[in-house]
Design an enzyme around this catalytic site. Structure first.
Site, PDB file in Angstrom:
ATOM      1  N   HIS A  30      37.325  30.058  45.887  1.00  0.00           N
ATOM      2  CA  HIS A  30      37.904  31.399  46.045  1.00  0.00           C
ATOM      3  C   HIS A  30      39.076  31.589  45.094  1.00  0.00           C
ATOM      4  O   HIS A  30      39.194  32.631  44.431  1.00  0.00           O
ATOM      5  CB  HIS A  30      38.340  31.591  47.496  1.00  0.00           C
ATOM      6  CG  HIS A  30      39.157  32.820  47.731  1.00  0.00           C
ATOM      7  ND1 HIS A  30      38.608  34.002  48.196  1.00  0.00           N
ATOM      8  CD2 HIS A  30      40.492  33.054  47.587  1.00  0.00           C
ATOM      9  CE1 HIS A  30      39.560  34.915  48.312  1.00  0.00           C
ATOM     10  NE2 HIS A  30      40.715  34.362  47.957  1.00  0.00           N
ATOM     11  N   GLU A  31      39.957  30.604  45.011  1.00  0.00           N
ATOM     12  CA  GLU A  31      41.117  30.729  44.136  1.00  0.00           C
ATOM     13  C   GLU A  31      40.706  30.743  42.664  1.00  0.00           C
ATOM     14  O   GLU A  31      41.292  31.466  41.853  1.00  0.00           O
ATOM     15  CB  GLU A  31      42.107  29.587  44.404  1.00  0.00           C
ATOM     16  CG  GLU A  31      42.663  29.555  45.819  1.00  0.00           C
ATOM     17  CD  GLU A  31      43.295  30.862  46.254  1.00  0.00           C
ATOM     18  OE1 GLU A  31      43.768  31.625  45.375  1.00  0.00           O
ATOM     19  OE2 GLU A  31      43.325  31.150  47.464  1.00  0.00           O
ATOM     20  N   GLU A  78      40.302  40.601  47.317  1.00  0.00           N
ATOM     21  CA  GLU A  78      39.949  39.500  48.204  1.00  0.00           C
ATOM     22  C   GLU A  78      38.449  39.484  48.480  1.00  0.00           C
ATOM     23  O   GLU A  78      37.818  38.423  48.482  1.00  0.00           O
ATOM     24  CB  GLU A  78      40.728  39.605  49.518  1.00  0.00           C
ATOM     25  CG  GLU A  78      42.219  39.333  49.389  1.00  0.00           C
ATOM     26  CD  GLU A  78      42.525  37.940  48.868  1.00  0.00           C
ATOM     27  OE1 GLU A  78      41.716  37.018  49.076  1.00  0.00           O
ATOM     28  OE2 GLU A  78      43.577  37.771  48.237  1.00  0.00           O
ATOM     29  N   HIS A 132      39.747  34.171  41.659  1.00  0.00           N
ATOM     30  CA  HIS A 132      40.885  35.013  41.292  1.00  0.00           C
ATOM     31  C   HIS A 132      41.282  34.781  39.837  1.00  0.00           C
ATOM     32  O   HIS A 132      41.612  35.729  39.112  1.00  0.00           O
ATOM     33  CB  HIS A 132      42.081  34.716  42.194  1.00  0.00           C
ATOM     34  CG  HIS A 132      41.991  35.352  43.547  1.00  0.00           C
ATOM     35  ND1 HIS A 132      41.704  36.683  43.729  1.00  0.00           N
ATOM     36  CD2 HIS A 132      42.181  34.838  44.791  1.00  0.00           C
ATOM     37  CE1 HIS A 132      41.711  36.965  45.026  1.00  0.00           C
ATOM     38  NE2 HIS A 132      41.991  35.863  45.684  1.00  0.00           N
TER      39      HIS A 132
END
Length: 315
Positions: A130-131, A201, A134
């Site tokens: 997930h990071e 998100e 980003h």
């Protein structure tokens, strides 16, 4: 799209900075505030990643100090076709994580010691993926710069309240102006951050699931992190509320006004979206059904997946 969104966000925060300056110091105050804001935009672009990491005393780790964490992060970065990011560890019992860096080449992933202890190996892979999403989407530039400027707005607003604001209309009016600015300005800055935080998100969840290959890993991690955040207060996050949108789950306890407006989408909504994605991939489950992920790890890891072990050394 990311460039336009970043520019719009910085313009809105800069304008808010100018309004705060006008309310506290009149036309002269507005001019000074706009000059300072322009300088901060440049400073934040080049230094916001270091500021975010320094705010949490993040410690960089390598193959010697945290070999499995670094190896996992680098393997996921290769799957995401990203340059290898720097990896940081934050000494905090609250489970959480964030990414920073103005470009993918300057990317960094930071996780807390609480996250390492709370999650299984598979869930941790979902969080790191997930990071990395980003970083790949360049959300890190948007949010680290926004956090820097929003923090400055909060600081100058509190400073204005201390000294009574613009006193040209009398002491009582000046004190009232300072009080209003101290309350409204930080909330307005947070609302601007919210405008990009929610949509980014969902997109990072989707792309992160693609990177790690298992939507259920991230879904389970989100539910577990939310439970941990509710139980453990991170005093550094409370002292730096403008950095809250950087984290995978809002780290604020809600003791003050910081949580009047959430900087993140509902965790349950995010889990639901990941469940839909998992179902579309033929890997669906519900949290309340037998065989769903638990503290001991997953039993549904795909054959050959490098993170299919039930737990890591932190499990």
């Amino acid at each position: 799209m990311n460039f336009a969104r970043t520019a719009l966000l910085l313009a809105a925060l800069t304008a808010l900075f100018g309004v705060v300056g006008y309310m506290l110091g009149g036309a002269g105050g507005m001019l000074i505030a706009l000059v300072v804001a322009a300088g901060m935009n440049v400073f934040a672009y080049w230094n916001s990643d270091r500021l975010a990491l320094a705010a949490y005393n993040a410690r960089e780790v390598d193959q010697h100090s945290a070999p499995e964490l670094v190896q996992m992060t680098h393997e996921l970065a290769r799957r995401a076709r990203l340059p290898l990011p720097r990896v940081y560890l934050i000494d905090s019992p609250q489970p959480n994580a964030f990414a920073t860096g103005r470009t993918p080449e300057k990317g960094a992933v930071a996780v807390t010691t609480g996250l390492m202890h709370a999650l299984s190996r598979q869930e941790l892979a979902g969080v790191i993926a997930h990071e990395l999403a980003h970083i790949r989407n360049r959300d890190t530039l948007t949010m680290t710069v926004a956090a820097t400027i929003a923090g400055a707005i909060s600081s100058i607003a509190q400073f204005g309240m201390l000294f009574g604001g613009n006193r040209q209309n009398g002491n009582s009016h000046g004190a009232l102006t300072g009080l209003l600015v101290a309350i409204v300005a930080p909330l307005a800055a947070m609302v601007i951050q919210m405008a990009v935080s929610r949509s980014r998100e969902y997109e990072a969840d989707r792309l992160g699931a693609e990177i790690c290959g298992e939507p259920v890993w991230l879904a389970s991690a989100l539910a577990r992190i939310e439970q941990g955040v509710a139980q453990v207060v991170d005093e550094r996050a409370e002292a730096h509320p403008a950095t809250a949108p950087l984290f995978i789950i809002n780290p604020l306890s809600g003791r003050g006004m910081d949580n009047l407006f959430s900087t993140h989408p509902s965790t349950q909504n995010r889990v639901n979206e990941l469940q839909k994605l998992a179902a579309a991939w033929g890997k669906g489950w519900r949290v309340d059904q037998p065989g769903a992920p638990s503290a001991g790890g997953f039993t549904t890891g795909a054959a050959g997946n490098p993170w299919s072990r039930r737990s890591g050394p932190w499990g």
